[in-house]
Enzyme design. Structure first.
Site, PDB file in Angstrom:
ATOM      1  N   TYR A 107       3.024   2.473 -19.898  1.00  8.17           N
ATOM      2  CA  TYR A 107       3.739   3.471 -20.689  1.00  8.17           C
ATOM      3  C   TYR A 107       4.790   2.727 -21.516  1.00  8.17           C
ATOM      4  O   TYR A 107       5.882   2.435 -21.041  1.00  8.17           O
ATOM      5  CB  TYR A 107       4.370   4.519 -19.776  1.00  8.17           C
ATOM      6  N   ASP A 150      -0.271   5.297 -22.553  1.00  8.54           N
ATOM      7  CA  ASP A 150       0.443   5.727 -23.750  1.00  8.54           C
ATOM      8  C   ASP A 150       1.181   4.498 -24.268  1.00  8.54           C
ATOM      9  O   ASP A 150       2.245   4.151 -23.763  1.00  8.54           O
ATOM     10  CB  ASP A 150       1.409   6.860 -23.395  1.00  8.54           C
ATOM     11  N   HIS A 253       0.325  15.211 -25.377  1.00 11.29           N
ATOM     12  CA  HIS A 253      -0.789  14.262 -25.394  1.00 11.29           C
ATOM     13  C   HIS A 253      -2.018  14.915 -24.769  1.00 11.29           C
ATOM     14  O   HIS A 253      -1.890  15.864 -23.982  1.00 11.29           O
ATOM     15  CB  HIS A 253      -0.463  13.009 -24.572  1.00 11.29           C
TER      16      HIS A 253
END
Length: 262
Positions: A107, A150, A253
């Site tokens: 992330y 992500d 998302h």
């Protein structure tokens, strides 16, 4: 060994426990990597996920912020976690599958609103995070590995709704794209999603600020699945589950999928 993997920034695993369970029940990926869990590990609702067959988990948690978890129907061995840029954030965890493949769940920091490290500390932290990832992969030369998450960068012109409009917007600036490219090159990573879907606009994120995200369709592809060259040829079936953005109380998302035959 064949398996399907999905990655999803869930934006609070406890708040959206029901959405995770829905994805598990409807789509059934063998491995599900979550980011922005916003929960200590001990408070992740594992009993719900176990009841759906996800009996294995490797995670790094943090109260209210960040947090990454790998949930799996397949056995997992904890393969560690890195604190890139020494931020003290739970932004990386790795797990090893029974066939020896290592999954990195990352992330990357969003980087704030101003794409200038002199004016915005968060943007500098993002670049430093990526630089340390690059240096690690250059030193270790990963093999039989998958990197998902992500990554908060949409690298290609067709990964954003307007290349021209977003050139000075954090997530698509040239310096970020350059840093992400250096991470890819250092590990010789292959972008599995674009290997399978080489052409066309492709998004995995739509802002909460849009009154009608679907009609406006001002998306970005911030969520990625990469693989090292020794296994990238075994990847197939990539897809992005856009309808999840329209579920009640969604994350901004949506999940990204890929399958592997190894």
């Amino acid at each position: 060994m064949s398996f399907t993997l999905a990655t999803w920034n869930i934006n609070s695993v406890r708040l959206r426990e029901g959405l995770v369970a829905r994805l598990m029940a409807d789509e059934g990926p063998d491995v599900l990597c979550l980011q922005e869990c916003k929960s200590p590990v001990e408070k992740i609702p594992v009993e719900t996920f176990r009841s759906l067959g996800y009996t294995h988990m490797v995670a790094r948690g943090q109260k209210g912020y960040n947090g990454v978890a790998i949930l799996s129907k397949l056995p997992l061995e904890d393969a560690g976690g890195r604190d890139y840029a020494a931020l003290g954030h739970a932004r990386h965890v790795a797990a090893r599958l029974p066939n020896g493949v290592v999954i990195h769940n990352c992330y990357v920091p969003a980087g704030g609103d101003i794409p200038d490290r002199a004016e915005n500390e968060k943007f500098g932290q993002k670049l430093d995070f990526l630089t340390e990832m690059r240096d690690e992969f250059f030193a270790e030369r990963p093999a039989r590995s998958i990197l998902v998450g992500d990554l908060n960068i949409a690298p290609r012109e067709d990964d954003v709704w307007s290349h021209k409009a977003l050139l000075k917007i954090v997530s698509h600036t040239p310096v970020e794209v350059e840093h992400l490219g250096a991470v890819m090159d250092a590990g010789k990573w292959v972008d599995v999603t674009r290997q399978d879907i080489p052409q066309g606009l492709l998004y995995s994120w739509w802002s909460y600020r849009a009154a009608d995200w679907d009609t406006a369709d001002k998306g970005r592809r911030l969520d990625h699945i990469w693989a090292t060259p020794d296994i990238s040829g075994a990847a197939h079936g990539s897809r992005i589950l856009r309808p999840c953005r329209g579920w009640e109380g969604p994350s901004d998302h949506v999940p990204v999928f890929a399958s592997f035959d190894l």
